[in-house]
Design a protein around this motif. Structure first.
Motif, PDB file in Angstrom:
ATOM      1  N   ILE A 246       0.870  -1.178   0.000  1.00  0.00           N
ATOM      2  CA  ILE A 246       0.000   0.000   0.000  1.00  0.00           C
ATOM      3  C   ILE A 246       0.903   1.223   0.000  1.00  0.00           C
ATOM      4  N   THR A 247       0.978   1.920  -1.142  1.00  0.00           N
ATOM      5  CA  THR A 247       1.741   3.160  -1.220  1.00  0.00           C
ATOM      6  C   THR A 247       0.846   4.286  -0.708  1.00  0.00           C
TER       7      THR A 247
ATOM      8  N   GLN B 263      -3.232  15.015  -9.093  1.00  0.00           N
ATOM      9  CA  GLN B 263      -1.927  14.557  -9.544  1.00  0.00           C
ATOM     10  C   GLN B 263      -2.017  13.121 -10.063  1.00  0.00           C
ATOM     11  N   PHE B 264      -1.016  12.764 -10.898  1.00  0.00           N
ATOM     12  CA  PHE B 264      -0.882  11.368 -11.325  1.00  0.00           C
ATOM     13  C   PHE B 264       0.075  10.675 -10.357  1.00  0.00           C
ATOM     14  N   TRP B 265      -0.443   9.710  -9.615  1.00  0.00           N
ATOM     15  CA  TRP B 265       0.367   9.035  -8.598  1.00  0.00           C
ATOM     16  C   TRP B 265       1.010   7.794  -9.208  1.00  0.00           C
TER      17      TRP B 265
ATOM     18  N   VAL C 253      -4.247   7.206  -0.674  1.00  0.00           N
ATOM     19  CA  VAL C 253      -5.048   8.261  -0.059  1.00  0.00           C
ATOM     20  C   VAL C 253      -5.552   9.269  -1.092  1.00  0.00           C
ATOM     21  N   PHE C 254      -4.652   9.687  -2.009  1.00  0.00           N
ATOM     22  CA  PHE C 254      -5.023  10.746  -2.944  1.00  0.00           C
ATOM     23  C   PHE C 254      -5.324  10.236  -4.357  1.00  0.00           C
ATOM     24  N   GLY C 255      -5.016   8.990  -4.632  1.00  0.00           N
ATOM     25  CA  GLY C 255      -5.250   8.457  -5.962  1.00  0.00           C
ATOM     26  C   GLY C 255      -6.251   7.330  -6.018  1.00  0.00           C
ATOM     27  N   SER C 256      -7.057   7.164  -4.972  1.00  0.00           N
ATOM     28  CA  SER C 256      -8.033   6.071  -4.952  1.00  0.00           C
ATOM     29  C   SER C 256      -9.106   6.287  -6.008  1.00  0.00           C
TER      30      SER C 256
END
Length: 226
Positions: free
Chosen positions: A185-186, A220-222, A191-194
């Protein structure tokens, strides 16, 4: 008094047994091996995978080639993870282990992440590496270390850790994990790219920042370096 001691002994023994189960990443195998296959008609289901008939197993079921290949680090985080788990090496099934090669460009980062199902042990082969892990919410204590070639470090199961190459040359590490499928889990990606995104209301309250900050981060692109 004797009964109290007996009850205490039984309770202690039960607790130790329960803890031993809780800390085990994968269940112990009940056979010599269980080579994973995808066709349910060709085997039996054990520990999340179907097993090939042991009489049909070959040496290639326990073999993987490719960890000598440099990972492509030309990405936003400057690192690349070559993972070898049960998906790449079928013979890992039920053995409770996997491994990875991690390549770092100069100033490359393996972003903060966790392995929910495995303890990780890491050895540096080339370059130097700054790394850390953080304990759970009891105190959020940070452990940090700089590693040099042939140094070894261990990350406890489930804790957030990262690795950073602060040098001007490439770095290469190999990692062993105590699960056939350790998971990763990165933190920023999750958190921000789900997908779908977590509610902005939740994230603004959780991080105590303005909505514009959350909007920016979610836009953003994670990058996934696996």
């Amino acid at each position: 008094m004797i009964m109290t001691r007996i009850h205490f002994l039984v309770a202690t023994t039960t607790l130790v047994f329960a803890l031993s189960l809780a800390y085990a990443s994968d269940p112990s195998p009940l056979q010599d091996f269980c080579v994973a296959i995808d066709d349910p008609k060709a085997g039996v289901f054990v520990n999340g995978k179907f097993c090939k008939d042991p009489k049909l197993a070959t040496a290639n079921d326990f073999f993987y080639s490719g960890l000598n290949i440099l990972g492509n680090t030309s990405n936003p985080v400057g690192s690349y993870v070559t993972l070898v788990n049960v998906a790449q090496l079928a013979g890992f099934n039920t053995l409770g282990i996997s491994l990875a090669r991690i390549d770092f460009a100069p100033y490359g980062l393996n972003p903060p992440h966790t392995h929910p199902c495995a303890t990780e042990i890491l050895i540096v082969m080339e370059g130097t590496l700054y790394l850390d892990f953080v304990t759970s919410n009891t105190d959020n204590k940070l452990f940090t270390k700089v590693l040099y070639p042939r140094d070894v470090f261990v990350f406890p199961e489930g804790l957030i850790d990262f690795q950073f190459n602060g040098g001007k040359s490439n770095a290469v590490v190999f990692a062993g994990l105590s699960s056939q499928n350790p998971g990763v889990i990165t933190i920023a990606n999750a958190v921000f790219g789900s997908k779908p995104p977590i509610s902005v209301v939740v994230l603004t309250r959780a991080f105590q920042v303005d909505k514009k900050v959350i909007d920016y981060l979610q836009a953003q692109f994670w990058w996934d370096n696996n």
